[in-house]
Design a protein around this motif. Structure first.
Motif, PDB file in Angstrom:
ATOM      1  N   GLN A  22       0.368   5.081   8.420  1.00  0.00           N
ATOM      2  CA  GLN A  22       0.136   5.627   7.084  1.00  0.00           C
ATOM      3  C   GLN A  22      -0.689   4.707   6.191  1.00  0.00           C
ATOM      4  N   THR A  23      -0.674   3.423   6.482  1.00  0.00           N
ATOM      5  CA  THR A  23      -1.374   2.476   5.616  1.00  0.00           C
ATOM      6  C   THR A  23      -2.597   1.862   6.277  1.00  0.00           C
ATOM      7  N   GLU A  30       2.228   2.576  -3.293  1.00  0.00           N
ATOM      8  CA  GLU A  30       1.279   3.286  -4.159  1.00  0.00           C
ATOM      9  C   GLU A  30       1.246   4.786  -3.874  1.00  0.00           C
ATOM     10  N   ILE A  31       1.976   5.214  -2.828  1.00  0.00           N
ATOM     11  CA  ILE A  31       2.018   6.634  -2.474  1.00  0.00           C
ATOM     12  C   ILE A  31       3.466   7.105  -2.626  1.00  0.00           C
ATOM     13  N   LEU A  40       5.371   9.153   0.238  1.00  0.00           N
ATOM     14  CA  LEU A  40       5.648   8.384   1.450  1.00  0.00           C
ATOM     15  C   LEU A  40       6.659   7.280   1.182  1.00  0.00           C
ATOM     16  N   ARG A  64       0.833  -1.205   0.000  1.00  0.00           N
ATOM     17  CA  ARG A  64       0.000   0.000   0.000  1.00  0.00           C
ATOM     18  C   ARG A  64       0.872   1.261   0.000  1.00  0.00           C
TER      19      ARG A  64
END
Length: 197
Positions: free
Chosen positions: A176-177, A96-97, A100, A93
């Motif tokens: 964050q996830t 995908e950012i 981050l 996950r």
């Protein structure tokens, strides 16, 4: 870019360990033998071979340090993730950012440097102590004590830095996830029925 960063990290760790091996070799060989071997070590061929060997050593030391610290790493990870599967999903996950993911890569870079240099400082401290013992130097006891204390502090410092970066990284990754909490919309009173004339 990430590959270049990892190359530099491995090289930095490898050069440190190779330096420790050099000091250790000089200490074992003694002053006379070291003076005789010094010209051969100063050639461009030796420098190129040393650089390549340092890179290979960096890979070895990085893996060794990771293995040594694996039990502590697993305990730290268990504080933020219930199992390896949850951790792997969080990593996916995060990838995908991009913003981050870049910060996490930087943290892992510092982590690898710290764990590698934790082992490097152990070797450098022992090698320096042996060299001070073998070579004719003034104030040997003071120098031995200083090298030992500074080496021990550096080793502990690198371990604590690794521990902090690792624990913080897992905690941030989990935060964050984490799946977003479902937002509950307050119920609205039904609209009044239209008035008939």
């Amino acid at each position: 870019m990430a590959a270049t960063s990892m190359f530099v990290e491995v090289l930095v760790v490898g050069i440190g360990f190779l330096t420790g091996l050099g000091v250790l070799t000089a200490a074992i060989a003694g002053p006379d033998n070291t003076r005789q071997l010094a010209p051969a070590a100063a050639t461009p061929l030796a420098a190129g071979a040393a650089l390549a060997f340092a890179y290979a050593l960096g890979i070895l030391i990085d893996r060794a340090a990771d293995t040594v610290l694996a039990p502590v790493r697993r305990r730290l990870r268990a504080r933020s993730f219930p199992n390896s599967s949850a951790y792997a999903q969080a990593r996916l996950r995060l990838a995908e950012i991009p913003a981050l993911a870049a910060r996490a890569d930087y943290a892992r870079s510092r982590l690898r440097i710290c764990r590698g240099w934790m082992l490097n400082t152990i070797l450098l401290t022992l090698a320096t102590d042996l060299a001070l013992w073998r070579y004719p130097v003034e104030h040997r006891s003071l120098l031995l004590a200083t090298a030992t204390v500074l080496g021990t502090l550096a080793t502990v410092g690198f371990y604590l830095a690794w521990h902090t970066i690792t624990a913080t990284g897992y905690r941030k990754l989990a935060a964050q996830t984490a799946p977003a909490a479902a937002q509950t919309v307050p119920s609205q009173p039904p609209a009044p029925a239209p008035q008939t004339p």
